[in-house]
Design a protein around this motif. Structure first.
Motif, PDB file in Angstrom:
ATOM      1  N   SER A  16       0.717  -1.207  -0.026  1.00 56.21           N
ATOM      2  CA  SER A  16       0.060   0.034   0.065  1.00 56.21           C
ATOM      3  C   SER A  16       1.057   1.215   0.006  1.00 56.21           C
ATOM      4  CB  SER A  16      -0.913  -0.074   1.218  1.00 56.21           C
ATOM      5  OG  SER A  16      -1.608   1.185   1.415  1.00 56.21           O
ATOM      6  N   ASP A  17       0.525   2.233  -0.753  1.00 57.96           N
ATOM      7  CA  ASP A  17       0.981   3.481  -0.787  1.00 57.96           C
ATOM      8  C   ASP A  17       0.822   4.474   0.394  1.00 57.96           C
ATOM      9  OD1 ASP A  17       2.588   3.107  -3.131  1.00 57.96           O
ATOM     10  OD2 ASP A  17       1.072   3.843  -4.297  1.00 57.96           O
ATOM     11  N   THR A  18      -0.355   3.913   1.156  1.00 54.56           N
ATOM     12  CA  THR A  18      -1.038   4.977   2.265  1.00 54.56           C
ATOM     13  C   THR A  18      -1.210   4.209   3.484  1.00 54.56           C
ATOM     14  OG1 THR A  18      -3.314   4.106   1.575  1.00 54.56           O
ATOM     15  CG2 THR A  18      -2.343   6.070   0.341  1.00 54.56           C
ATOM     16  N   ARG A  19      -1.209   3.032   3.690  1.00 58.88           N
ATOM     17  CA  ARG A  19      -1.497   2.396   5.101  1.00 58.88           C
ATOM     18  C   ARG A  19      -0.311   2.530   5.901  1.00 58.88           C
ATOM     19  NH1 ARG A  19      -5.228  -2.579   3.375  1.00 58.88           N
ATOM     20  NH2 ARG A  19      -6.710  -1.292   2.461  1.00 58.88           N
ATOM     21  N   THR A  20      -0.471   2.489   7.193  1.00 58.18           N
ATOM     22  CA  THR A  20       0.711   2.590   8.118  1.00 58.18           C
ATOM     23  C   THR A  20       0.325   1.329   9.139  1.00 58.18           C
ATOM     24  OG1 THR A  20      -0.719   4.001   9.749  1.00 58.18           O
ATOM     25  CG2 THR A  20       0.920   5.047   8.118  1.00 58.18           C
ATOM     26  N   ASP A  21       1.230   1.032  10.199  1.00 53.18           N
ATOM     27  CA  ASP A  21       0.904   0.009  10.972  1.00 53.18           C
ATOM     28  C   ASP A  21      -0.443   0.359  11.775  1.00 53.18           C
ATOM     29  OD1 ASP A  21       3.111  -1.680  10.787  1.00 53.18           O
ATOM     30  OD2 ASP A  21       4.312  -0.344  12.094  1.00 53.18           O
ATOM     31  N   GLU A  22      -0.812   1.642  11.926  1.00 51.64           N
ATOM     32  CA  GLU A  22      -2.232   1.947  12.756  1.00 51.64           C
ATOM     33  C   GLU A  22      -3.212   1.768  11.824  1.00 51.64           C
ATOM     34  OE1 GLU A  22       0.803   4.125  12.552  1.00 51.64           O
ATOM     35  OE2 GLU A  22       1.526   3.159  14.447  1.00 51.64           O
ATOM     36  N   THR A  23      -3.099   1.949  10.513  1.00 46.82           N
ATOM     37  CA  THR A  23      -4.154   1.828   9.544  1.00 46.82           C
ATOM     38  C   THR A  23      -4.331   0.568   8.805  1.00 46.82           C
ATOM     39  OG1 THR A  23      -3.405   3.063   7.856  1.00 46.82           O
ATOM     40  CG2 THR A  23      -4.287   4.413   9.319  1.00 46.82           C
ATOM     41  N   ASP A  24      -3.474  -0.486   9.148  1.00 46.59           N
ATOM     42  CA  ASP A  24      -3.538  -1.453   8.020  1.00 46.59           C
ATOM     43  C   ASP A  24      -4.390  -2.686   8.721  1.00 46.59           C
ATOM     44  OD1 ASP A  24      -2.791  -3.668   6.466  1.00 46.59           O
ATOM     45  OD2 ASP A  24      -0.860  -4.163   7.506  1.00 46.59           O
ATOM     46  N   ARG A  25      -5.769  -2.458   8.702  1.00 47.91           N
ATOM     47  CA  ARG A  25      -6.755  -3.376   9.157  1.00 47.91           C
ATOM     48  C   ARG A  25      -6.599  -4.625   8.592  1.00 47.91           C
ATOM     49  NH1 ARG A  25     -12.121  -0.477   8.569  1.00 47.91           N
ATOM     50  NH2 ARG A  25     -11.350  -0.741   6.597  1.00 47.91           N
ATOM     51  N   SER A  26      -6.107  -4.864   7.146  1.00 51.45           N
ATOM     52  CA  SER A  26      -6.047  -6.042   6.292  1.00 51.45           C
ATOM     53  C   SER A  26      -5.025  -6.969   7.038  1.00 51.45           C
ATOM     54  CB  SER A  26      -6.119  -5.688   4.891  1.00 51.45           C
ATOM     55  OG  SER A  26      -7.033  -4.969   4.426  1.00 51.45           O
ATOM     56  N   GLY A  27      -3.704  -6.292   6.977  1.00 51.44           N
ATOM     57  CA  GLY A  27      -2.875  -7.082   7.611  1.00 51.44           C
ATOM     58  C   GLY A  27      -3.017  -7.661   8.857  1.00 51.44           C
ATOM     59  N   GLN A  28      -3.459  -6.654   9.640  1.00 52.28           N
ATOM     60  CA  GLN A  28      -3.991  -6.966  11.220  1.00 52.28           C
ATOM     61  C   GLN A  28      -4.764  -7.877  11.223  1.00 52.28           C
ATOM     62  OE1 GLN A  28      -2.094  -6.090  13.684  1.00 52.28           O
ATOM     63  NE2 GLN A  28      -3.046  -7.341  14.844  1.00 52.28           N
ATOM     64  N   ALA A  29      -5.750  -8.195  10.190  1.00 46.64           N
ATOM     65  CA  ALA A  29      -7.142  -9.082  10.302  1.00 46.64           C
ATOM     66  C   ALA A  29      -6.137 -10.528   9.941  1.00 46.64           C
ATOM     67  CB  ALA A  29      -8.037  -9.107   9.067  1.00 46.64           C
ATOM     68  N   LEU A  30      -5.252 -10.529   9.111  1.00 43.45           N
ATOM     69  CA  LEU A  30      -4.598 -11.791   8.614  1.00 43.45           C
ATOM     70  C   LEU A  30      -3.692 -12.159   9.570  1.00 43.45           C
ATOM     71  CD1 LEU A  30      -3.376 -11.009   4.830  1.00 43.45           C
ATOM     72  CD2 LEU A  30      -5.155 -12.754   5.718  1.00 43.45           C
ATOM     73  N   VAL A  31      -2.952 -11.491  10.453  1.00 45.34           N
ATOM     74  CA  VAL A  31      -2.219 -11.683  11.862  1.00 45.34           C
ATOM     75  C   VAL A  31      -3.050 -12.324  12.828  1.00 45.34           C
ATOM     76  CG1 VAL A  31      -0.824 -10.674  13.711  1.00 45.34           C
ATOM     77  CG2 VAL A  31      -0.192 -10.097  11.220  1.00 45.34           C
ATOM     78  N   GLU A  32      -4.259 -11.750  13.062  1.00 45.50           N
ATOM     79  CA  GLU A  32      -4.932 -12.179  14.020  1.00 45.50           C
ATOM     80  C   GLU A  32      -5.556 -13.679  13.604  1.00 45.50           C
ATOM     81  OE1 GLU A  32      -8.062  -9.458  14.493  1.00 45.50           O
ATOM     82  OE2 GLU A  32      -6.861  -7.720  15.163  1.00 45.50           O
ATOM     83  N   ARG A  33      -6.019 -13.746  12.574  1.00 45.11           N
ATOM     84  CA  ARG A  33      -6.514 -15.223  11.913  1.00 45.11           C
ATOM     85  C   ARG A  33      -5.448 -16.099  11.996  1.00 45.11           C
ATOM     86  NH1 ARG A  33     -10.751 -12.566  10.694  1.00 45.11           N
ATOM     87  NH2 ARG A  33     -12.693 -13.243  10.045  1.00 45.11           N
ATOM     88  N   LEU A  34      -4.136 -15.931  11.698  1.00 42.23           N
ATOM     89  CA  LEU A  34      -3.305 -16.952  11.606  1.00 42.23           C
ATOM     90  C   LEU A  34      -2.793 -17.333  12.970  1.00 42.23           C
ATOM     91  CD1 LEU A  34       0.169 -15.982  11.899  1.00 42.23           C
ATOM     92  CD2 LEU A  34      -0.403 -14.715  10.071  1.00 42.23           C
ATOM     93  N   THR A  35      -2.528 -16.581  13.842  1.00 43.64           N
ATOM     94  CA  THR A  35      -2.148 -16.616  15.283  1.00 43.64           C
ATOM     95  C   THR A  35      -3.348 -17.248  15.996  1.00 43.64           C
ATOM     96  OG1 THR A  35      -2.687 -14.413  15.958  1.00 43.64           O
ATOM     97  CG2 THR A  35      -0.175 -14.897  15.335  1.00 43.64           C
ATOM     98  N   GLU A  36      -4.582 -16.892  15.635  1.00 48.03           N
ATOM     99  CA  GLU A  36      -5.759 -17.814  16.328  1.00 48.03           C
ATOM    100  C   GLU A  36      -5.737 -19.295  15.951  1.00 48.03           C
ATOM    101  OE1 GLU A  36      -9.320 -15.410  15.407  1.00 48.03           O
ATOM    102  OE2 GLU A  36      -8.768 -13.741  17.051  1.00 48.03           O
ATOM    103  N   ALA A  37      -5.387 -19.437  14.821  1.00 43.88           N
ATOM    104  CA  ALA A  37      -5.479 -20.875  14.004  1.00 43.88           C
ATOM    105  C   ALA A  37      -4.101 -21.815  14.781  1.00 43.88           C
ATOM    106  CB  ALA A  37      -5.302 -20.688  12.702  1.00 43.88           C
ATOM    107  N   GLY A  38      -3.307 -20.932  15.526  1.00 40.88           N
ATOM    108  CA  GLY A  38      -1.994 -21.657  15.954  1.00 40.88           C
ATOM    109  C   GLY A  38      -0.573 -21.525  15.365  1.00 40.88           C
ATOM    110  N   HIS A  39      -0.766 -20.874  14.183  1.00 39.51           N
ATOM    111  CA  HIS A  39       0.632 -20.597  13.497  1.00 39.51           C
ATOM    112  C   HIS A  39       1.253 -19.329  14.076  1.00 39.51           C
ATOM    113  CE1 HIS A  39      -1.027 -22.995  10.410  1.00 39.51           C
ATOM    114  NE2 HIS A  39      -1.974 -22.451  10.412  1.00 39.51           N
ATOM    115  N   THR A  40       2.570 -19.225  13.633  1.00 40.65           N
ATOM    116  CA  THR A  40       3.166 -18.169  14.146  1.00 40.65           C
ATOM    117  C   THR A  40       3.473 -17.146  13.224  1.00 40.65           C
ATOM    118  OG1 THR A  40       4.620 -19.961  15.586  1.00 40.65           O
ATOM    119  CG2 THR A  40       5.625 -17.797  15.265  1.00 40.65           C
TER     120      THR A  40
END
Length: 173
Positions: A16-40
């Motif tokens: 993304s040309d515009t997203r930051t760590d604070e506004t990156d909801r898509s990346g955060q959604a992936l991180v949440e899902r993969l860690t909830e599934a037991g991945h690292t």
């Protein structure tokens, strides 16, 4: 008795040309899902829509024997600088043709004919499985919930991608 799931090390790249760590909801959604599934989570980064920056980060992760899965979000459409498929496709040893097809099938149930503007992509490179998802949070949920959750679970039958990237397995099942 069911065998335990083997956790995978997953790297997540937001394009993304515009997203930051604070506004990156898509990346955060992936991180949440993969860690909830037991991945690292191996690493999470954000890079601009630039073919060479995308390619450099993903190539580094593909070369890292500790990373088994790379998931990108963003840059798969047709507007402006969208170039994730062009950046990634040259790195792949084998494409997973059915990934984009299945993603668009699932997405079509949610967003109708607009799904044809997604160039979702999957493939293998250096014993690493790579998936490129669109940049919307909804698309990331669709991709994870509808495909990746099962395919990255070593227990999923009749076959899964997890067993192809787990060292020492290298086979379906």
């Amino acid at each position: 008795m069911s065998e335990p799931m083997v956790p995978l090390k997953v790297a997540v790249l937001t394009v993304s040309d515009t997203r930051t760590d604070e506004t990156d909801r898509s990346g955060q959604a992936l991180v949440e899902r993969l860690t909830e599934a037991g991945h690292t989570l191996g690493e999470k980064r954000i890079v601009p829509d630039d073919v060479y920056q995308i390619r450099a980060v993903v190539a580094q992760w593909i070369a890292d024997t500790n990373v088994q899965v790379v998931i990108t979000t963003g840059g798969t459409g047709f507007t402006g600088r969208d170039s994730t498929p062009e950046a990634i496709s040259v790195l792949l040893d084998k494409r997973i043709e059915g990934f984009g097809e299945r993603f668009r099938q699932l997405s079509g149930d949610e967003i109708g004919s607009s799904t044809i503007q997604s160039r979702a992509l999957g493939g293998f490179a250096n014993a690493t499985v790579v998936f490129c998802l669109p940049g919307s949070t909804g698309a990331c949920r669709t991709g994870w919930d509808g495909i990746l959750a099962e395919q990255l679970d070593s227990r999923h039958k009749p076959c899964n991608f997890a067993n192809l990237v787990i060292p020492g397995r290298g086979q379906h099942g």
